[in-house]
Structure formats: structure tokens, C-alpha cells
Design a protein around this motif. Sequence first.
Motif, PDB file in Angstrom:
ATOM      1  N   ASP A  19       0.795  -1.242   0.000  1.00  0.00           N
ATOM      2  CA  ASP A  19       0.000   0.000   0.000  1.00  0.00           C
ATOM      3  C   ASP A  19       0.827   1.292   0.000  1.00  0.00           C
ATOM      4  OD1 ASP A  19      -1.999  -1.870   0.185  1.00  0.00           O
ATOM      5  OD2 ASP A  19      -2.743  -1.233   2.138  1.00  0.00           O
ATOM      6  N   MET A  20       1.816   1.369  -0.884  1.00  0.00           N
ATOM      7  CA  MET A  20       2.588   2.605  -0.993  1.00  0.00           C
ATOM      8  C   MET A  20       1.825   3.584  -1.890  1.00  0.00           C
ATOM      9  SD  MET A  20       5.104   2.668   1.008  1.00  0.00           S
ATOM     10  CE  MET A  20       5.553   4.288   0.370  1.00  0.00           C
ATOM     11  N   GLN A  21       0.776   4.186  -1.302  1.00  0.00           N
ATOM     12  CA  GLN A  21      -0.153   5.022  -2.043  1.00  0.00           C
ATOM     13  C   GLN A  21      -0.173   6.449  -1.511  1.00  0.00           C
ATOM     14  OE1 GLN A  21      -2.898   1.411  -1.489  1.00  0.00           O
ATOM     15  NE2 GLN A  21      -4.041   2.673  -2.956  1.00  0.00           N
ATOM     16  N   ASN A  22      -0.596   7.368  -2.364  1.00  0.00           N
ATOM     17  CA  ASN A  22      -0.568   8.781  -2.012  1.00  0.00           C
ATOM     18  C   ASN A  22      -1.347   9.096  -0.740  1.00  0.00           C
ATOM     19  OD1 ASN A  22       1.030   9.566  -4.208  1.00  0.00           O
ATOM     20  ND2 ASN A  22      -0.752   9.749  -5.553  1.00  0.00           N
ATOM     21  N   ASP A  23      -2.492   8.471  -0.540  1.00  0.00           N
ATOM     22  CA  ASP A  23      -3.311   8.800   0.623  1.00  0.00           C
ATOM     23  C   ASP A  23      -2.661   8.390   1.942  1.00  0.00           C
ATOM     24  OD1 ASP A  23      -5.412  10.312  -0.246  1.00  0.00           O
ATOM     25  OD2 ASP A  23      -6.808   8.630  -0.501  1.00  0.00           O
ATOM     26  N   LEU A 102      -0.399   4.806  -6.701  1.00  0.00           N
ATOM     27  CA  LEU A 102       0.875   4.515  -6.068  1.00  0.00           C
ATOM     28  C   LEU A 102       1.720   5.778  -6.016  1.00  0.00           C
ATOM     29  CD1 LEU A 102       1.616   1.109  -7.839  1.00  0.00           C
ATOM     30  CD2 LEU A 102       0.823   1.440  -5.478  1.00  0.00           C
ATOM     31  N   HIS A 103       2.539   5.908  -4.972  1.00  0.00           N
ATOM     32  CA  HIS A 103       3.381   7.093  -4.804  1.00  0.00           C
ATOM     33  C   HIS A 103       4.220   7.301  -6.067  1.00  0.00           C
ATOM     34  CE1 HIS A 103       6.600   9.692  -3.337  1.00  0.00           C
ATOM     35  NE2 HIS A 103       5.804  10.009  -2.320  1.00  0.00           N
ATOM     36  N   PRO A 104       4.261   8.531  -6.593  1.00  0.00           N
ATOM     37  CA  PRO A 104       4.964   8.767  -7.865  1.00  0.00           C
ATOM     38  C   PRO A 104       6.465   8.488  -7.800  1.00  0.00           C
ATOM     39  CG  PRO A 104       4.352  10.851  -6.822  1.00  0.00           C
ATOM     40  CD  PRO A 104       3.647   9.763  -6.068  1.00  0.00           C
ATOM     41  N   GLY A 105       7.028   8.471  -6.598  1.00  0.00           N
ATOM     42  CA  GLY A 105       8.453   8.192  -6.468  1.00  0.00           C
ATOM     43  C   GLY A 105       8.786   6.720  -6.475  1.00  0.00           C
ATOM     44  N   LEU A 106       7.764   5.882  -6.401  1.00  0.00           N
ATOM     45  CA  LEU A 106       7.996   4.439  -6.400  1.00  0.00           C
ATOM     46  C   LEU A 106       8.454   4.026  -7.798  1.00  0.00           C
ATOM     47  CD1 LEU A 106       7.536   2.357  -4.089  1.00  0.00           C
ATOM     48  CD2 LEU A 106       5.446   1.685  -5.281  1.00  0.00           C
ATOM     49  N   SER A 107       9.596   3.354  -7.867  1.00  0.00           N
ATOM     50  CA  SER A 107      10.158   2.972  -9.158  1.00  0.00           C
ATOM     51  C   SER A 107      10.522   1.491  -9.130  1.00  0.00           C
ATOM     52  CB  SER A 107      11.393   3.825  -9.475  1.00  0.00           C
ATOM     53  OG  SER A 107      11.956   3.466 -10.719  1.00  0.00           O
ATOM     54  N   ILE A 108       9.546   0.659  -9.511  1.00  0.00           N
ATOM     55  CA  ILE A 108       9.744  -0.792  -9.514  1.00  0.00           C
ATOM     56  C   ILE A 108       9.175  -1.331 -10.830  1.00  0.00           C
ATOM     57  CG2 ILE A 108       9.480  -2.922  -8.196  1.00  0.00           C
ATOM     58  CD1 ILE A 108       8.728  -1.283  -5.767  1.00  0.00           C
ATOM     59  N   PRO A 109       9.843  -1.052 -11.945  1.00  0.00           N
ATOM     60  CA  PRO A 109       9.283  -1.434 -13.247  1.00  0.00           C
ATOM     61  C   PRO A 109       9.147  -2.937 -13.442  1.00  0.00           C
ATOM     62  CG  PRO A 109      11.549  -0.659 -13.482  1.00  0.00           C
ATOM     63  CD  PRO A 109      11.123  -0.333 -12.078  1.00  0.00           C
TER      64      PRO A 109
END
Length: 217
Positions: A19-23, A102-109
Amino acid sequence: MPDFRQMQLVPTDVLLVIDMQNDFCPGGALAVAGGDQVVPVINQLARRFEHVVLTQDWHPHGHISFASSHPGAAPFTTVDVAYGKQTLWPDHCVQGTPGAELHPGLSIPHAELILRKGFRREIDSYSAFLEDDHKTPTGLAGYLRERGLKRLFLCGLAYDFCVRYSAVDGTTAGFECVVIEDATRAVELPGSVEETSNALASNHISRISSTTDLLTR
């Protein structure tokens, strides 16, 4: 904290990012203090894993967990529902809204699965494995078993709710679960952190730091 320096990651390990989400991050509807601080840690961790699974809270409007769905009730109080006690929250992670993203900084392509949970209006879902009635499966256990994935390293938000219940239910389902403690943050309701630490200990769930040599190939 246990010393895992002699352990090595293997191809059947999974990083489970909760749950790495903006809210759930600062500025969000249900912000966890310092929630965004774990994003770079998680990105770094993810590069060490061949397999990564993400979860995403995905509530409809009027969800049972929202205080706004219970006239006169306030956020962070509890009510009795069909499956037991329900903590009430501010409206959060509503389907299709920016807060649910998801948080915009999350980078897991290379993440292989995004599991959405909490989409049933009349039941909440903290765990990545079971709805809060503790019997309705999300399907994650079957997915992991069919792929032969066995050990889960959990991180994300929040330590004392969705990470906790995912780790406990994952262990009950037969997976080895490890919580990467500095890659999580807690909501910190009264007693919730202590209860979580006790629950992890009683279920023999290890807690480690991301700086341990466990994460060195």
C-alpha cells in the motif's frame, strides 16, 4: 534485531510492497508520518529481488471502513460490523482517485503483480491474503504457490495494520515472512505498535533492517 548476515536471497524470495499510495503519505487523506521516507529504501530493496508484488488499497465510495459511512461516527473510533470490530478511517484510497494511486516516487518497473484489496463495499481488507472476515481470500496465496514462491519480505504502509496482518496471514498460509522494519512506518494508534511487535514475535516473524547483509547477493 536478529543477525541475518549468513543468509542469502534465493530465486523463490519475494518483496511484498504494501500500500505505498498517495493517501498514506504526507498530504494524503490518511497520512502516515514519514510514509514517503520509505520510498527510496523500497526502490533500493526492489532492485535486489527478482520477484516483487505490490498491493493497492482500492475502496469504493461509501466503503464500510469510512467514518463518513456511519452517521455520527468519528475517524479512528470503532464500530461493530458483521465480522467484528471495525476501525473507522477518513475516506481514503477511493477507486480512481489520485489518493489511490501509487506514490509517484515508487520505481519498480519489474513488479510482476499489483494486487488490489478492499474493493468489497461491506468488508475491509488490511491483509494482502485475507479480507477482514479472516476467511475470504484475496488470491495472493494461490498466486505465490503456483509460482513456487516461498519467502516474503514485507515493507510499506502501515507497519501496525496492513503490514502486520499481511505478515501474520502469510505465515498462517505457510509462507516464511520477514518484515523489513526500517522500510515501514506506523499509523500509531494507541497501543497499535506494541500489539504489532507482539503479534509478529508470537508468530515467529523475523524483523530485520534493510542495511543487513541479508540483502547482499
